[in-house]
Design an enzyme around this catalytic site. Structure first.
Site, PDB file in Angstrom:
ATOM      1  N   GLY A  43       5.684  -4.168   7.803  1.00 60.52           N
ATOM      2  CA  GLY A  43       5.172  -3.651   6.446  1.00 60.52           C
ATOM      3  C   GLY A  43       6.028  -2.903   5.455  1.00 60.52           C
ATOM      4  CB  CYS A  44       7.753   0.274   5.759  1.00 58.37           C
ATOM      5  SG  CYS A  44       6.210   1.163   6.722  1.00 58.37           S
TER       6      CYS A  44
END
Length: 149
Positions: free
Chosen positions: A45-46
């Site tokens: 996600g990051c």
């Protein structure tokens, strides 16, 4: 409850990916900016969120805005992350979560550091806050908020 629209951005200084001290005062009074807090470098996600900001970075620059990403990762980790994904914006190391606390950001899902994005005008006032674990929405909302200014 975290910081809200209309609040002043808290002042802080943190090390960047090269280990140099970066003060948010360098941006206040000069240009609008985005500060996005994220849990950890190199997680799916990051990485997606960082690459979204990278891919639209020229759009932010064309509006005259800067992008700043903050996590608890070390400067060395930020440097590796920046190099691996060619991230052109500022990454800051908040190892003790001191700035995260100033922004009153709570953990997501009890364990993960929260994912929260702030858009700040050139005077240092918050004009948008977005809190969501959904990494794909942060860049879009920040760019939209800046383009409406």
């Amino acid at each position: 409850m975290g910081l809200r629209v209309g609040d002043s951005v808290p002042l802080f200084t943190l090390p960047d990916a090269k280990g140099n001290q970066f003060s948010i005062k360098e941006l206040i009074g000069k240009k609008p900016f985005v500060i996005y807090f994220y849990p950890k470098n190199n997680t799916p996600g990051c990485t997606k969120e960082a690459c979204d900001f990278r891919d639209k970075y020229e759009d932010f620059k064309n509006i005259g805005a800067e992008v700043v990403g903050i996590s608890a990762d070390s400067s060395k980790s930020h440097s590796n992350f920046q190099n691996k994904y060619q991230l052109p914006f500022i990454l800051l190391s908040d190892k003790n979560n001191q700035v995260r606390k100033k922004f009153k950001i709570k953990n997501s899902l009890l364990l993960l550091p929260g994912r929260e994005t702030y858009v700040i005008d050139e005077k240092g006032k918050i004009i948008m806050v977005f809190n969501s674990i959904n990494a794909s929405e942060h860049m879009k909302r920040a760019l939209l908020a800046l383009s409406k200014k």
